[in-house]
Write a protein that holds these residues in place. Structure first.
Motif, PDB file in Angstrom:
ATOM      1  N   GLU A 136       0.838  -1.206   0.000  1.00  0.00           N
ATOM      2  CA  GLU A 136       0.000   0.000   0.000  1.00  0.00           C
ATOM      3  C   GLU A 136       0.875   1.258   0.000  1.00  0.00           C
ATOM      4  O   GLU A 136       0.601   2.226  -0.711  1.00  0.00           O
ATOM      5  CB  GLU A 136      -0.914   0.014   1.229  1.00  0.00           C
ATOM      6  CG  GLU A 136      -2.090  -0.952   1.160  1.00  0.00           C
ATOM      7  CD  GLU A 136      -2.988  -0.796   2.378  1.00  0.00           C
ATOM      8  OE1 GLU A 136      -3.706   0.221   2.467  1.00  0.00           O
ATOM      9  OE2 GLU A 136      -2.966  -1.685   3.255  1.00  0.00           O
ATOM     10  N   LEU A 137       1.918   1.229   0.814  1.00  0.00           N
ATOM     11  CA  LEU A 137       2.833   2.367   0.874  1.00  0.00           C
ATOM     12  C   LEU A 137       3.519   2.593  -0.469  1.00  0.00           C
ATOM     13  O   LEU A 137       3.603   3.717  -0.952  1.00  0.00           O
ATOM     14  CB  LEU A 137       3.891   2.137   1.962  1.00  0.00           C
ATOM     15  CG  LEU A 137       3.691   2.911   3.282  1.00  0.00           C
ATOM     16  CD1 LEU A 137       2.523   2.344   4.053  1.00  0.00           C
ATOM     17  CD2 LEU A 137       4.943   2.871   4.130  1.00  0.00           C
ATOM     18  N   ALA A 144       1.556   4.267  -2.970  1.00  0.00           N
ATOM     19  CA  ALA A 144       1.353   5.693  -2.680  1.00  0.00           C
ATOM     20  C   ALA A 144       2.668   6.490  -2.738  1.00  0.00           C
ATOM     21  O   ALA A 144       2.681   7.688  -2.466  1.00  0.00           O
ATOM     22  CB  ALA A 144       0.717   5.850  -1.291  1.00  0.00           C
ATOM     23  N   LYS A 183      -1.334   5.319   8.258  1.00  0.00           N
ATOM     24  CA  LYS A 183      -1.985   5.462   6.956  1.00  0.00           C
ATOM     25  C   LYS A 183      -2.709   6.819   6.850  1.00  0.00           C
ATOM     26  O   LYS A 183      -2.670   7.492   5.826  1.00  0.00           O
ATOM     27  CB  LYS A 183      -2.967   4.308   6.688  1.00  0.00           C
ATOM     28  CG  LYS A 183      -2.260   2.988   6.470  1.00  0.00           C
ATOM     29  CD  LYS A 183      -3.051   2.008   5.638  1.00  0.00           C
ATOM     30  CE  LYS A 183      -4.123   1.314   6.418  1.00  0.00           C
ATOM     31  NZ  LYS A 183      -4.708   0.171   5.651  1.00  0.00           N
ATOM     32  N   ILE A 190      -3.209   7.642   3.108  1.00  0.00           N
ATOM     33  CA  ILE A 190      -3.549   6.374   2.466  1.00  0.00           C
ATOM     34  C   ILE A 190      -4.882   5.896   3.017  1.00  0.00           C
ATOM     35  O   ILE A 190      -5.052   5.750   4.221  1.00  0.00           O
ATOM     36  CB  ILE A 190      -2.461   5.311   2.710  1.00  0.00           C
ATOM     37  CG1 ILE A 190      -1.128   5.771   2.153  1.00  0.00           C
ATOM     38  CG2 ILE A 190      -2.861   3.966   2.115  1.00  0.00           C
ATOM     39  CD1 ILE A 190       0.052   4.897   2.545  1.00  0.00           C
TER      40      ILE A 190
END
Length: 496
Positions: A215-216, A219, A490, A495
């Motif tokens: 996920e990081l 992004a 997040k 995120i």
């Protein structure tokens, strides 16, 4: 000689120093260790003529072999400059027959500045060397000092963000004020309703969360660590033990090759591990004296060979040592196993699953370099009082734990080898505990009034780090439960 790095739990794959610094923690959960400890091949007499910066280059260049001379010297020059209030950077102060290595002359008046003033420069240089395009997110748990030193080091460094988690009720008022007033568009400070071990465990879990990592990455971010698990923290700490020895040779206290003892107040085991690595490099160290507070998990380990975190967590006046899971001990365990990554991984799994592990008799023989003991709260207070009375020298509670344990070592061994005590924080960081030990009628004074009184009796000016936060506004006031830390990260990074 090229030094590469491998994981304490891995299959032997190696990475460069710059990549180990960038990653912070190996994907398998292990810590990066050098494939071999390089030898310190500079004559001590030559080191004795060098500045701190020159000594730093000689030591660090042996470990960080994929950094060019210009890159490393630039990192060192940017780190050890006027941010420190003395040109010596880490002076030795003789008091009560011992040599106190003052590691608190940096921007946040604690020893963490010694490594965290250079880590941002090492990390951004490493990112360029490895063509990293993501922003680096420094994710850190702190028991008090690492957090502020990391925040100060990374504040407004391009291409980075830093998120620090600290136990809301487990740091001193000065430590908390230092963190929550931190400026910088890329800095985030979050209190948690738990202790340091809760914060550290959650941070490690996030590092090992593949889904979160993906996920990081999507992004445009990637995690790295400023905790002492990062080899970029550990290597700069080796420097000051080499520097201290060279000063003792330079001033005639010891002859080149003559041994010294080193006493280190210890929580996460990184600072004393750096002294152990210095010894492995060839620095003439006789005994590594590991000083614990009432959270004496390391003392019990050295005594019994069993590391057992299943005990009450005690809040003490030396909060940076209020730790039950000493992460850096894993690096020593790895060496004690004969660099058997599978055995090391099994022991760490046992600690994670059942809260304890026991090393073998053969491994215990490898602990001969160490002596462990601890100080109670009362003994810590007495050590501050005694040092002040005998030498007009004021020490903080962490340094007092070391001084108290050293007295126990002398009583146990009658070993009067010249001894360096790592003085890890300024007394101004823990004014209430210090003033309770050295002065009367201070109960009704606030921490800043105590600082002024301490200045009067010690003759040492109130450090800039304390003056700056007297009236500084609180900029960070978020508090979360430990299980909510990943969602908080997040949210900070935008995120969803």
């Amino acid at each position: 000689m090229q030094v590469l790095y491998k994981s304490t739990r891995g299959k032997g794959e190696t990475v460069t120093a710059s990549m180990a610094i960038l990653k912070g923690l190996s994907e398998d959960g292990g810590l990066f260790v050098p494939t071999e400890i390089p030898k310190l091949d500079v004559p001590v007499e030559k080191l004795a003529q060098m500045t701190y910066q020159e000594t730093a280059y000689e030591v660090m260049s042996r470990f960080l072999t994929d950094f060019t001379e210009d890159e490393l010297k630039n990192c060192i020059a940017n780190a050890y400059d006027e941010k420190f209030d003395t040109k010596e950077i880490a002076p030795l102060h003789e008091a009560d027959g011992e040599y106190f290595l003052e590691l608190f002359h940096g921007a946040t008046i604690a020893f963490k500045d010694m490594a965290l003033s250079i880590l941002p420069h090492l990390m951004t240089t490493a990112a360029r060397k490895n063509q990293v395009s993501n922003d680096i997110v420094i994710l850190t748990a702190t028991s008090g000092d690492t957090g502020k030193a990391a925040l100060a080091g990374f504040a407004d460094v391009p291409g980075t963000k830093i998120i620090v988690f600290y136990p809301k009720h487990g740091v001193s008022p000065i430590q908390e004020k230092q963190m929550v007033t931190q400026k910088g568009d890329n800095t985030y400070v979050v209190g948690i309703t738990g202790n340091f071990d809760d914060a550290q465990t959650a941070v490690k879990k996030m590092f090992n969360d593949r889904e979160l990592s993906a996920e990081l990455n999507e992004a445009g971010f990637q995690f790295s660590s400023a905790n002492s698990i990062n080899i970029g923290r550990l290597v700069p700490q080796i420097v000051y033990y080499v520097y201290a020895y060279s000063r003792l040779v330079g001033n005639g206290t010891v002859k080149a090759g003559e041994k010294i003892n080193v006493v280190v107040p210890t929580g996460n085991f990184g600072n004393i591990l750096a002294a152990y690595y210095a010894k492995q490099m060839g620095l003439p160290i006789n005994k590594l004296i590991c000083a614990s507070n009432e959270n004496k998990v390391l003392f019990d380990f050295f005594r019994t060979g069993t590391y057992d975190r299943k005990r009450d967590f005690i809040l003490t006046t030396s909060p940076s040592m209020d730790i039950l899971i000493s992460s850096n001990l894993e690096r020593l365990i790895y060496r004690l196993t004969g660099e058997d990554a599978q055995k090391c991984a099994e022991l760490m799994q046992a600690l994670s699953d059942g809260g304890e592990y026991t090393i073998t008799e053969d491994m215990k023989k490898g602990l001969a370099d160490f002596y462990g003991n601890y100080c109670s709260e009362e003994e810590t207070k007495e050590a501050i009082h005694a040092t002040y009375k005998s030498s007009d020298y004021v020490i903080d509670p962490h340094t007092a734990v070391a001084a108290g344990v050293y007295k126990k070592y002398l009583a146990d061994t009658d070993d009067h080898t010249p001894t360096v005590i790592a003085s890890t924080a300024s007394p101004y960081k823990f004014t209430r505990s210090v003033m309770d030990a050295v002065a009367e009628n201070t109960e009704d004074m606030d921490d800043f009034a105590l600082a002024d009184r301490l200045s009067e009796i010690s003759g040492v000016k109130v450090p800039k780090a304390v003056e700056e936060i007297r009236t500084a506004p609180v900029l960070h006031d978020t508090v979360v439960d430990a299980p909510d830390m990943p969602d908080t990260v997040k949210k900070i990074l935008g995120i969803k």
